[in-house]
Design a protein around this motif. Sequence first.
Motif, PDB file in Angstrom:
ATOM      1  N   UNK A  42      -2.885 -27.478  -4.812  1.00  0.00           N
ATOM      2  CA  UNK A  42      -1.684 -26.654  -4.609  1.00  0.00           C
ATOM      3  C   UNK A  42      -1.999 -25.327  -3.941  1.00  0.00           C
ATOM      4  N   UNK A  43      -3.228 -24.850  -4.035  1.00  0.00           N
ATOM      5  CA  UNK A  43      -3.577 -23.630  -3.303  1.00  0.00           C
ATOM      6  C   UNK A  43      -3.328 -23.821  -1.808  1.00  0.00           C
ATOM      7  N   UNK A  44      -3.731 -24.979  -1.301  1.00  0.00           N
ATOM      8  CA  UNK A  44      -3.639 -25.253   0.132  1.00  0.00           C
ATOM      9  C   UNK A  44      -2.193 -25.422   0.578  1.00  0.00           C
ATOM     10  N   UNK A  45      -1.411 -26.151  -0.213  1.00  0.00           N
ATOM     11  CA  UNK A  45      -0.001 -26.362   0.137  1.00  0.00           C
ATOM     12  C   UNK A  45       0.743 -25.027   0.130  1.00  0.00           C
ATOM     13  N   UNK A  46       0.461 -24.211  -0.866  1.00  0.00           N
ATOM     14  CA  UNK A  46       1.086 -22.891  -0.952  1.00  0.00           C
ATOM     15  C   UNK A  46       0.717 -22.051   0.267  1.00  0.00           C
ATOM     16  N   UNK A  47      -0.553 -22.041   0.601  1.00  0.00           N
ATOM     17  CA  UNK A  47      -1.023 -21.278   1.751  1.00  0.00           C
ATOM     18  C   UNK A  47      -0.340 -21.737   3.032  1.00  0.00           C
ATOM     19  N   UNK A  48      -0.255 -23.048   3.227  1.00  0.00           N
ATOM     20  CA  UNK A  48       0.351 -23.588   4.441  1.00  0.00           C
ATOM     21  C   UNK A  48       1.811 -23.172   4.573  1.00  0.00           C
ATOM     22  N   UNK A  49       2.587 -23.401   3.539  1.00  0.00           N
ATOM     23  CA  UNK A  49       4.031 -23.221   3.674  1.00  0.00           C
ATOM     24  C   UNK A  49       4.477 -21.767   3.596  1.00  0.00           C
ATOM     25  N   UNK A 166       5.537 -23.683 -13.753  1.00  0.00           N
ATOM     26  CA  UNK A 166       4.745 -22.751 -12.959  1.00  0.00           C
ATOM     27  C   UNK A 166       3.314 -22.726 -13.477  1.00  0.00           C
ATOM     28  N   UNK A 167       2.355 -22.817 -12.575  1.00  0.00           N
ATOM     29  CA  UNK A 167       0.944 -22.770 -12.963  1.00  0.00           C
ATOM     30  C   UNK A 167       0.558 -21.365 -13.404  1.00  0.00           C
ATOM     31  N   UNK A 168      -0.595 -21.273 -14.022  1.00  0.00           N
ATOM     32  CA  UNK A 168      -1.115 -19.991 -14.495  1.00  0.00           C
ATOM     33  C   UNK A 168      -1.175 -18.972 -13.342  1.00  0.00           C
ATOM     34  N   UNK A 169      -1.028 -17.704 -13.696  1.00  0.00           N
ATOM     35  CA  UNK A 169      -0.911 -16.660 -12.673  1.00  0.00           C
ATOM     36  C   UNK A 169      -2.122 -16.611 -11.736  1.00  0.00           C
ATOM     37  N   UNK A 170      -3.313 -16.934 -12.226  1.00  0.00           N
ATOM     38  CA  UNK A 170      -4.482 -16.831 -11.346  1.00  0.00           C
ATOM     39  C   UNK A 170      -4.465 -17.872 -10.230  1.00  0.00           C
ATOM     40  N   UNK A 171      -3.581 -18.870 -10.344  1.00  0.00           N
ATOM     41  CA  UNK A 171      -3.442 -19.852  -9.268  1.00  0.00           C
ATOM     42  C   UNK A 171      -2.470 -19.397  -8.182  1.00  0.00           C
ATOM     43  N   UNK A 172      -1.586 -18.469  -8.513  1.00  0.00           N
ATOM     44  CA  UNK A 172      -0.574 -18.038  -7.551  1.00  0.00           C
ATOM     45  C   UNK A 172      -1.211 -17.180  -6.456  1.00  0.00           C
ATOM     46  N   UNK A 173      -0.917 -17.535  -5.203  1.00  0.00           N
ATOM     47  CA  UNK A 173      -1.476 -16.817  -4.051  1.00  0.00           C
ATOM     48  C   UNK A 173      -2.999 -16.748  -4.105  1.00  0.00           C
ATOM     49  N   UNK A 174      -3.604 -17.791  -4.634  1.00  0.00           N
ATOM     50  CA  UNK A 174      -5.062 -17.810  -4.766  1.00  0.00           C
ATOM     51  C   UNK A 174      -5.727 -17.588  -3.412  1.00  0.00           C
ATOM     52  N   UNK A 175      -5.125 -18.145  -2.374  1.00  0.00           N
ATOM     53  CA  UNK A 175      -5.751 -18.139  -1.047  1.00  0.00           C
ATOM     54  C   UNK A 175      -5.910 -16.743  -0.454  1.00  0.00           C
ATOM     55  N   UNK A 176      -5.199 -15.756  -1.001  1.00  0.00           N
ATOM     56  CA  UNK A 176      -5.330 -14.410  -0.463  1.00  0.00           C
ATOM     57  C   UNK A 176      -5.772 -13.396  -1.517  1.00  0.00           C
ATOM     58  N   UNK A 177      -6.316 -13.891  -2.620  1.00  0.00           N
ATOM     59  CA  UNK A 177      -6.765 -13.017  -3.697  1.00  0.00           C
ATOM     60  C   UNK A 177      -8.043 -12.263  -3.335  1.00  0.00           C
ATOM     61  N   UNK A 178      -8.261 -11.126  -4.003  1.00  0.00           N
ATOM     62  CA  UNK A 178      -9.436 -10.301  -3.717  1.00  0.00           C
ATOM     63  C   UNK A 178     -10.427 -10.255  -4.879  1.00  0.00           C
ATOM     64  N   UNK A 179     -10.124 -10.958  -5.943  1.00  0.00           N
ATOM     65  CA  UNK A 179     -11.009 -10.942  -7.107  1.00  0.00           C
ATOM     66  C   UNK A 179     -12.367 -11.557  -6.765  1.00  0.00           C
ATOM     67  N   UNK A 180     -13.431 -10.985  -7.284  1.00  0.00           N
ATOM     68  CA  UNK A 180     -14.772 -11.515  -7.064  1.00  0.00           C
ATOM     69  C   UNK A 180     -15.017 -12.647  -8.054  1.00  0.00           C
ATOM     70  N   UNK A 181     -15.377 -13.818  -7.533  1.00  0.00           N
ATOM     71  CA  UNK A 181     -15.630 -14.971  -8.388  1.00  0.00           C
ATOM     72  C   UNK A 181     -16.969 -15.594  -8.021  1.00  0.00           C
ATOM     73  N   UNK A 182     -17.506 -16.383  -8.943  1.00  0.00           N
ATOM     74  CA  UNK A 182     -18.772 -17.057  -8.694  1.00  0.00           C
ATOM     75  C   UNK A 182     -18.500 -18.507  -8.330  1.00  0.00           C
TER      76      UNK A 182
END
Length: 221
Positions: A42-49, A166-182
Motif C-alpha cells: 500500500x505504500x506504493x499505491x499511495x505514492x502513485x495515486x 485505516x492502517x497505523x499512522x507510521x504507514x501513512x505517507x511512508x514514501x515521503x517520511x523523514x524518520x531514520x530507520x534501520x
Amino acid sequence: MQIFKTLKPIALTVFMLLALVLRGQQAEAQTAETLTVAGGCFWCVESDFESVPGVIDAVSGYTGGHTKNPTYGEVGKSNTGHFEAVEIRFDPSRVSRADLLDLFFRSVDPTDAGGQFCDRGETYRTAVFVSNTDERALAENALAQAEAALGQKIVTPILDAATFYRAEEYHQDYYKGSKLIFTRFGPKRQAAAYKRYRQACGRDARVAQLWGDAAAFAKDH
C-alpha cells in the motif's frame, strides 16, 4: 490611531481569504468521491495515486477480511483475509473514476493471483472494491479494456466494498517520511528506504515489462 485604520482593511482581507478557503474545502468535501483498490504494497499505491492531479489524498489500510480493527502484524500473517488496500479520495470534476481505474490496472501486474512483485500471499493480491452497480460497471469496463490492451487474462477481482480500516499512522505517507530507520541496506531515511525497497522489489521493472509505454507511474521512479 492611524495604524488601526490601516490594520482594519488588512484584517478584513485576511478574513475574506480564509472564508474563501474554508468554503472551497467544504465544497471539495461535499463533491469528493472515493475509490478503493488493492495493488500490493500500500505504500506504493499511495505514492502513485497521490501524484495524480485531482486526487485529494490516498490512505493506506486494510479491507476485505473477517477481523475487526486488524493490525499490520495480524494482516501480515495472512490469517485475517484482508488485502493491503488504499482508499483514494478524488475530485470527480478534475479526474474521473474511469481514468483512475485505467491507471490502476496499468500500475500493477493484474495477471498475478499470488501477490504482487516480491510481496507474496493473499495480503498482496490485487482487487477493485465497488459500492454500487454503477461503480461495478465502470470497474468491469476498465478491466475488459485493460485485458484487451494487454492480451492476457486479468485475474484481479471486482469485489463488493467492505469496511476499510485505516492502517497505523507510521504507514501513512511512508514514501515521503523523514524518520531514520534501520534496513537491510543500512540506516536510511524513510523516503530513501522506500525507494530502495521499491526498486529491489521489481515493481516498476515488471510493470514496464508488462505494459510498455502504457505503464502508469513506472517511469516516475
